[in-house]
Design an enzyme around this catalytic site. Structure first.
Site, PDB file in Angstrom:
ATOM      1  CB  SER A 261      83.009 -34.962 134.267  1.00  0.00           C
ATOM      2  OG  SER A 261      82.152 -34.596 135.413  1.00  0.00           O
ATOM      3  CG  HIS A 291      84.307 -30.332 136.594  1.00  0.00           C
ATOM      4  ND1 HIS A 291      83.354 -30.230 137.746  1.00  0.00           N
ATOM      5  CD2 HIS A 291      84.071 -31.398 135.540  1.00  0.00           C
ATOM      6  CE1 HIS A 291      82.449 -31.326 137.243  1.00  0.00           C
ATOM      7  NE2 HIS A 291      82.902 -32.089 135.880  1.00  0.00           N
ATOM      8  CG  HIS A 340      77.736 -24.947 141.264  1.00  0.00           C
ATOM      9  ND1 HIS A 340      76.659 -25.212 140.419  1.00  0.00           N
ATOM     10  CD2 HIS A 340      78.271 -26.076 141.573  1.00  0.00           C
ATOM     11  CE1 HIS A 340      76.788 -26.643 140.110  1.00  0.00           C
ATOM     12  NE2 HIS A 340      77.859 -27.285 140.755  1.00  0.00           N
ATOM     13  NE  ARG A 349      77.397 -31.856 144.805  1.00  0.00           N
ATOM     14  CZ  ARG A 349      78.189 -31.455 143.734  1.00  0.00           C
ATOM     15  NH1 ARG A 349      78.505 -32.260 143.139  1.00  0.00           N
ATOM     16  NH2 ARG A 349      78.169 -30.216 143.503  1.00  0.00           N
ATOM     17  CG  ASP A 395      85.276 -29.922 144.323  1.00  0.00           C
ATOM     18  OD1 ASP A 395      85.119 -31.120 144.330  1.00  0.00           O
ATOM     19  OD2 ASP A 395      84.956 -29.386 143.195  1.00  0.00           O
TER      20      ASP A 395
HETATM   21  N1  CMX Z   1      86.177 -17.197 143.610  1.00  0.00           N
HETATM   22  C1  CMX Z   1      86.409 -15.893 142.570  1.00  0.00           C
HETATM   23  N2  CMX Z   1      85.532 -15.371 141.667  1.00  0.00           N
HETATM   24  C2  CMX Z   1      84.746 -16.373 141.345  1.00  0.00           C
HETATM   25  C3  CMX Z   1      84.525 -17.372 141.907  1.00  0.00           C
HETATM   26  C4  CMX Z   1      85.174 -17.804 143.097  1.00  0.00           C
HETATM   27  N3  CMX Z   1      85.257 -18.784 143.887  1.00  0.00           N
HETATM   28  N4  CMX Z   1      83.305 -17.900 141.589  1.00  0.00           N
HETATM   29  C5  CMX Z   1      83.074 -17.299 140.407  1.00  0.00           C
HETATM   30  N5  CMX Z   1      83.752 -16.161 140.472  1.00  0.00           N
HETATM   31  C6  CMX Z   1      83.924 -15.161 139.452  1.00  0.00           C
HETATM   32  C7  CMX Z   1      84.058 -15.795 137.918  1.00  0.00           C
HETATM   33  O1  CMX Z   1      85.558 -16.110 137.554  1.00  0.00           O
HETATM   34  C8  CMX Z   1      83.521 -14.734 136.980  1.00  0.00           C
HETATM   35  O2  CMX Z   1      84.420 -13.710 136.956  1.00  0.00           O
HETATM   36  P1  CMX Z   1      84.723 -13.086 135.450  1.00  0.00           P
HETATM   37  O3  CMX Z   1      83.292 -12.254 135.163  1.00  0.00           O
HETATM   38  O4  CMX Z   1      85.818 -12.086 135.963  1.00  0.00           O
HETATM   39  O5  CMX Z   1      85.024 -14.164 134.509  1.00  0.00           O
HETATM   40  C9  CMX Z   1      82.160 -14.171 137.879  1.00  0.00           C
HETATM   41  O6  CMX Z   1      82.737 -14.448 139.270  1.00  0.00           O
HETATM   42  C10 CMX Z   1      80.954 -14.631 137.334  1.00  0.00           C
HETATM   43  O7  CMX Z   1      81.060 -16.255 137.481  1.00  0.00           O
HETATM   44  P2  CMX Z   1      79.964 -17.020 137.889  1.00  0.00           P
HETATM   45  O8  CMX Z   1      78.736 -16.748 136.805  1.00  0.00           O
HETATM   46  O9  CMX Z   1      79.242 -16.983 139.238  1.00  0.00           O
HETATM   47  O10 CMX Z   1      80.361 -18.467 137.772  1.00  0.00           O
HETATM   48  P3  CMX Z   1      80.464 -19.460 136.694  1.00  0.00           P
HETATM   49  O11 CMX Z   1      79.245 -20.288 136.323  1.00  0.00           O
HETATM   50  O12 CMX Z   1      81.185 -18.765 135.366  1.00  0.00           O
HETATM   51  O13 CMX Z   1      81.524 -20.312 137.386  1.00  0.00           O
HETATM   52  C11 CMX Z   1      82.523 -22.069 138.704  1.00  0.00           C
HETATM   53  C12 CMX Z   1      81.238 -21.364 138.112  1.00  0.00           C
HETATM   54  C13 CMX Z   1      82.428 -23.194 139.528  1.00  0.00           C
HETATM   55  C14 CMX Z   1      83.684 -22.268 137.676  1.00  0.00           C
HETATM   56  C15 CMX Z   1      83.098 -20.802 139.499  1.00  0.00           C
HETATM   57  O14 CMX Z   1      82.397 -20.283 140.599  1.00  0.00           O
HETATM   58  C16 CMX Z   1      84.700 -20.801 140.142  1.00  0.00           C
HETATM   59  O15 CMX Z   1      85.554 -20.826 139.568  1.00  0.00           O
HETATM   60  N6  CMX Z   1      84.687 -21.483 141.395  1.00  0.00           N
HETATM   61  C17 CMX Z   1      86.135 -21.883 141.965  1.00  0.00           C
HETATM   62  C18 CMX Z   1      86.323 -23.384 141.257  1.00  0.00           C
HETATM   63  C19 CMX Z   1      85.677 -24.296 141.769  1.00  0.00           C
HETATM   64  O16 CMX Z   1      85.140 -24.357 143.203  1.00  0.00           O
HETATM   65  N7  CMX Z   1      84.903 -25.349 140.897  1.00  0.00           N
HETATM   66  C20 CMX Z   1      84.456 -26.378 141.485  1.00  0.00           C
HETATM   67  C21 CMX Z   1      82.973 -26.356 141.030  1.00  0.00           C
HETATM   68  C22 CMX Z   1      82.200 -27.728 141.341  1.00  0.00           C
HETATM   69  C23 CMX Z   1      82.852 -28.909 140.668  1.00  0.00           C
HETATM   70  O17 CMX Z   1      82.518 -29.007 139.331  1.00  0.00           O
HETATM   71  O18 CMX Z   1      83.370 -29.780 140.994  1.00  0.00           O
END
Ligand code: CMX
Length: 458
Positions: A261, A291, A340, A349, A395
């Protein structure tokens, strides 16, 4: 004598400063900040701060350092600092609704002042900003009628972004650009829009809430601060919820520049699109489930979990949560509120919201569920073996606090995040325009280019 005179003069200057308006403080800071940036370029311009690997190029540019963002900085282990201050420090030093720090949660007006100027405001300065925000908050009639015409089934984030987009008719920056103003004055027009957007966002957000779930009637109480009045507009009238909203709006405001964002706002703003258009773009990226939308997904996940085990006559405990988490992961979905892109520890947070819950609602059943999830999820995600960070993010906790006060419409939760994120993203956008930062245009490459680039190098 000379010393005494100097002391008195300093006192007069300090007094004058303490009663300066936000715009006056920023105007006074401008020349030095512009000179600082020039010196930074001269001294370090040709030096490298990073190298980019192919993994980073293919993997969402993680950790690539290519953006200036002054309002906050994120450390993977410590978490966020706002203009150098941690969240507990903000809770110590920023003015509250009742007055001095420690008389409650800091108010978002104080945080906004800090984000924009880097300085801790006085209570009088905060009160001045509150009055200014109230005075600028009215929505044009065409915006209200457009929003009233939207189907109630429209997602709250879509309504929110449409409302702000429709307010763009009021942009002073866009008008000034059309009038051909000199670029050295961009900051002034950007400032006017940015304060107007801060002022109007709670009005738009409240109208979305009241239209979607109630009768569309928005009542105000402008004797209160920005957050307190926002709570009344939502129809909430509980001092505990007011305090929660103050904390909520402060902690969601900024998370350095690379998150989607903030980055989108900065990118769109770099085209000299005005602050309204720039922040609408930021809101649209906040509406993604990876996000900001994750806060609604957390509550949905918890409700589905409770519904499943209530129907099976089972308790929600470490064992059933573990079972449900593995079902989610095996279905190829993420656990919302965990993981994250930068953090590698529990998000501070999250921690400060947990402290709020421990103080104000220690026996809340949903808080206990969230706490139990926290007890088991890091080891589940570690065993799953994919995520680089198995700990909770912001979140993961926000929804249950809102739910406790009866604010249960979780499809709406990301709108609150959107009101808050403006404070950080647009404070930086002010400095983007004040410092004359250029159009953002990173280089992309094709996969063939990557292969050719390394051809012959073993
Ligand atoms: N549950 C399951 N799998 C997860 C996960 C979770 N909470 N977090 C990461 N992973 C997976 C990813 O999907 C990725 O899988 P693939 O290799 O199959 O694509 C793998 O672990 C590696 O990911 P990462 O490098 O640890 O995390 P990223 O930087 O790619 O993504 C984020 C970060 C936040 C998008 C991810 O942790 C996620 O999807 N979390 C759940 C959604 C969430 O809570 N988002 C809010 C974040 C805070 C905000 O912006 O508000």
């Amino acid at each position: 004598m000379l010393f005494a005179f100097g002391g008195a003069r300093r006192a007069v200057v300090a007094q004058a400063r303490a009663s300066s308006t936000l715009k006056e403080v920023l105007a006074a800071q401008l020349p030095a900040k512009q000179a600082e940036l020039k010196a930074l370029k001269q001294e370090f311009g040709s030096m490298k701060i990073d190298e980019v690997s192919v993994d980073q190029c293919l993997g969402g540019a993680r950790s690539v350092k290519c953006m200036l963002w002054e309002t906050s900085l994120l450390d993977a282990n410590e978490g966020i600092r706002f203009r150098g201050h941690t969240i507990p420090e903000l809770q110590e030093v920023l003015p509250t609704f009742k007055g001095p720090a420690s008389a409650g949660e800091p108010i978002p007006e104080a945080l906004t002042w800090l984000l924009l100027t880097g300085e801790i405001p006085t209570k009088a300065q905060c009160d001045g900003l509150t009055a200014e925000l109230h005075a600028r908050s009215a929505l044009p009639e065409h915006v209200v009628s457009m929003m009233n015409a939207l189907p109630k089934s429209t997602h709250p984030m879509t309504q929110f972004a449409l409302g702000l987009q429709a307010c763009q008719t009021e942009s002073k920056f866009a008008q000034a650009y059309q009038d051909g103003v000199h670029k050295s004055t961009y900051w002034e027009h950007a400032y006017e829009d940015i304060i107007d957007v801060f002022a109007k966002l709670p009005e738009i957000a409240a109208l979305v809430y009241r239209n979607t779930y109630f009768d569309g009637v928005v009542k105000r109480d402008r004797t209160l601060d920005y957050s307190g009045n926002f709570c009344r507009m939502l129809g909430m009238d509980d001092p505990g919820f007011d305090e929660l909203m103050r904390l909520y709006l402060v902690i969601h405001s900024d998370h350095e520049g690379g998150n989607a964002s903030a980055h989108t706002t900065h990118l769109v703003g770099s085209t000299l699109a005005d602050p309204y258009l720039s922040y609408v773009a930021g809101l649209n990226s906040l509406a993604g489930p990876l996000h900001g939308l994750a806060n609604q997904e957390v509550l949905r996940w918890i409700q589905e979990l409770k519904a499943k085990f209530d129907a099976e006559g089972k308790e929600v405990n470490e064992q059933t949560i573990t079972e449900f988490a593995w079902d989610t992961l095996k279905a190829g979905k993420v656990i919302p509120g965990y993981g994250h892109a930068v953090l590698r520890q529990t998000d501070p947070r999250y921690t400060c919201q947990r402290e709020f819950a421990n103080k104000h609602m220690p026996d809340d059943p949903l808080f206990k569920v969230v706490d139990t999830i926290y007890a088991v999820m890091p080891s589940i995600l570690t065993e799953h073996g994919k995520t680089k960070n198995p700990y909770p993010n912001v979140d993961s906790h926000s929804g249950v606090l809102l739910w406790h006060y009866g604010f249960t419409q979780y499809n709406y939760y990301t709108v609150l995040f959107g009101v808050s994120r403006a404070l950080g993203a647009l404070s930086q956008l002010f400095w983007d325009r004040a410092l004359g930062l250029p159009l953002e245009r990173p280089k992309s490459v094709t996969s063939a280019w990557i292969r050719n680039h390394f051809a012959g190098s073993d």
